[in-house]
Write an enzyme that holds these catalytic residues in place. Structure first.
Site, mmCIF file in Angstrom:
data_model
loop_
_atom_site.group_PDB
_atom_site.id
_atom_site.type_symbol
_atom_site.label_atom_id
_atom_site.label_comp_id
_atom_site.label_asym_id
_atom_site.label_seq_id
_atom_site.Cartn_x
_atom_site.Cartn_y
_atom_site.Cartn_z
ATOM 1 N N LEU A 68 -1.999 -8.228 9.077
ATOM 2 C CA LEU A 68 -2.435 -6.550 10.277
ATOM 3 C C LEU A 68 -2.484 -6.754 11.310
ATOM 4 O O LEU A 68 -3.214 -7.076 12.022
ATOM 5 C CB LEU A 68 -3.866 -5.858 8.961
ATOM 6 C CG LEU A 68 -3.868 -6.601 7.973
ATOM 7 C CD1 LEU A 68 -5.438 -5.704 7.334
ATOM 8 C CD2 LEU A 68 -3.099 -5.457 6.480
ATOM 9 N N GLY A 115 -5.427 3.211 4.309
ATOM 10 C CA GLY A 115 -5.424 2.158 4.608
ATOM 11 C C GLY A 115 -6.058 1.484 5.115
ATOM 12 O O GLY A 115 -7.112 0.844 5.013
ATOM 13 N N GLY A 116 -7.602 3.023 6.345
ATOM 14 C CA GLY A 116 -8.772 2.125 6.409
ATOM 15 C C GLY A 116 -9.536 3.207 7.835
ATOM 16 O O GLY A 116 -8.594 4.263 8.016
ATOM 17 N N PRO A 117 -10.867 3.898 7.464
ATOM 18 C CA PRO A 117 -10.293 4.284 8.755
ATOM 19 C C PRO A 117 -10.556 4.611 10.029
ATOM 20 O O PRO A 117 -10.030 6.185 10.035
ATOM 21 C CB PRO A 117 -12.652 3.942 8.577
ATOM 22 C CG PRO A 117 -12.952 3.203 7.599
ATOM 23 C CD PRO A 117 -10.764 2.027 7.106
ATOM 24 N N CYS A 168 0.720 -1.161 0.222
ATOM 25 C CA CYS A 168 0.180 0.373 -0.218
ATOM 26 C C CYS A 168 0.930 1.153 -0.096
ATOM 27 O O CYS A 168 0.363 2.231 -0.137
ATOM 28 C CB CYS A 168 -0.717 -0.693 1.671
ATOM 29 S SG CYS A 168 -2.340 -1.227 1.428
#
Length: 313
Positions: free
Chosen positions: A191, A229-231, A88
Site C-alpha cells: 500500500l 479503505g481507511g480513515p 477492495c
C-alpha cells in the site's frame, strides 16, 4: 493458529495451510450470507439464474462458487461467474456485472456473494514492513450477499436500491499504488502512502462523469456508500469534495465496527443505511435522499463508480 505456527511468523512458508482453511471457510461463510439474503428476498431458490462469487481468499478448482452451489442446493444450471483476487474495488465490480446480466437476460435473478477472510494475509509483524502492519490493523473478515434483477414482481419482490449506471476507471500513473502477490507465505500486499492523495485527486472526475448527465453537482445532496479503505482516504475525499461529515456516517460506522472487509464492505454499508433510514422514519432507503453513489477503490489503482437510486420506504 496453534496448529499452524508458521502463519504467525513473518513470511514463513504457510500457503498450504492457508489455502486449506480458505477453501473450506470462504464458501461456508458465503452460504450464511446468501441464506440471509434469499430469506429476505422471499422467493424460491429455483428462481436464481446466475451466481457471481467474489473473494480474495483462497483459490481452487472447480472453485468456491461451485462449492457454494452444492452447499445451498442451487439448480445445477445456474450460470456462475468466479472473481478471484480483485480486492477492495470489487464490490462495485460485481454490481456492474450483475446489472448487465439482469438487463440482458429475461427474468434473470443474480445472486452476488462476496466472502473475504484475512487468514490468507495474516502474519506476524516486522519493523521493515509497515505495509503489512497497516493491513493487519485495517483488514477484517466478512461476507455479504445480495440479489439483483430487472422488473421486480409487484407486491412480491421489494427492491432496496436501483442501479442506474456503472463505470470503472484505471487511474493514470497509479501503477504500483496498491497490489498483492500470492507467495509461499500467503498473500502479500503493498500500500503506497500516496493512495489517499491519488483517490482524492480523481474523485471529482468520477463524480462529474456519473452525475453531470443527471444535472447533479451538489454532492452533499446525494447519499454516499464509499468503500472504507481507511480513515485517511475518507478524510481526504471529504475534504476534496467539501462533504459534510455526516455524509460518511454509514461508511465510518462499518469501518469502525467491522473493519475493511474488502469487496463485502459496500454491502454492509448499504444494509446499515437502509435499516437506519427505516428506523429514523426517513422517506427513502438512502437517508431520505433520491440519488446516491457507491464507490469501490482498490488495486490498479482502480475506481468503480455506481450511481444508485433509493426506494421509497
Amino acid at each position: 493458529l496453534k496448529e499452524n505456527p508458521n502463519m504467525c511468523a513473518y513470511k514463513a512458508p504457510s500457503l498450504d495451510a492457508r489455502e486449506d482453511m480458505m477453501i473450506r471457510e470462504v464458501p461456508r461463510v458465503g452460504k450464511e450470507a446468501a441464506t440471509k439474503a434469499i430469506k429476505e428476498w422471499g422467493q424460491p431458490m429455483s428462481k436464481i439464474t446466475h451466481l457471481i462469487f467474489c473473494t480474495t481468499s483462497g483459490v481452487a478448482l472447480p472453485g468456491v462458487d461451485y462449492e457454494l452451489i452444492v452447499l445451498l442446493g442451487l439448480d445445477p444450471s445456474v450460470k456462475r461467474y468466479m472473481m478471484y483476487h480483485q480486492g477492495c474495488f470489487a464490490g462495485g465490480t460485481v454490481l456492474r456485472l450483475a446489472k448487465d446480466l439482469a438487463e440482458n437476460n429475461k427474468d434473470a435473478r443474480v445472486l452476488i456473494v462476496c466472502s473475504e477472510n484475512t487468514a490468507v494475509t495474516f502474519r506476524g509483524p516486522s519493523e521493515t514492513d509497515m505495509d503489512s502492519l497497516v493491513g493487519q490493523a485495517l483488514f477484517a473478515d466478512g461476507a455479504a450477499a445480495i440479489i439483483i434483477g430487472s422488473d421486480p414482481v409487484p407486491e412480491v419482490e421489494n427492491p432496496l436500491f436501483e442501479i442506474v449506471s456503472t463505470d470503472q476507471k484505471l487511474v493514470p500513473n497509479s501503477h504500483g499504488a496498491i497490489g498483492g502477490l500470492l507467495r509461499e507465505v500467503g498473500l502479500t500486499f503493498y500500500l503506497n502512502k500516496s493512495v489517499p492523495d491519488i483517490i482524492s485527486q480523481n474523485i471529482n472526475d468520477a463524480l462529474s462523469k456519473a452525475f453531470d448527465p443527471l444535472g447533479i453537482s451538489d454532492y452533499n445532496s446525494i447519499f454516499w456508500i464509499a468503500h472504507p479503505g481507511g480513515p485517511a482516504i475518507l478524510d481526504q475525499v471529504e475534504q476534496k469534495v467539501n462533504l459534510k461529515p455526516e455524509k460518511m456516517n454509514a461508511t465510518r460506522d462499518v469501518l469502525s465496527n467491522y473493519g475493511n472487509m474488502s469487496s463485502a464492505c459496500v454491502f454492509f454499508i448499504m444494509d446499515l443505511m437502509r435499516k437506519k433510514s427505516l428506523e429514523e422514519g426517513l422517506k427513502t432507503t438512502g437517508e431520505g435522499l433520491d440519488w446516491g453513489v457507491l464507490f469501490g477503490f482498490g488495486p490498479g489503482l482502480t475506481i468503480e463508480t455506481v450511481v444508485l437510486r433509493s426506494v421509497a420506504i
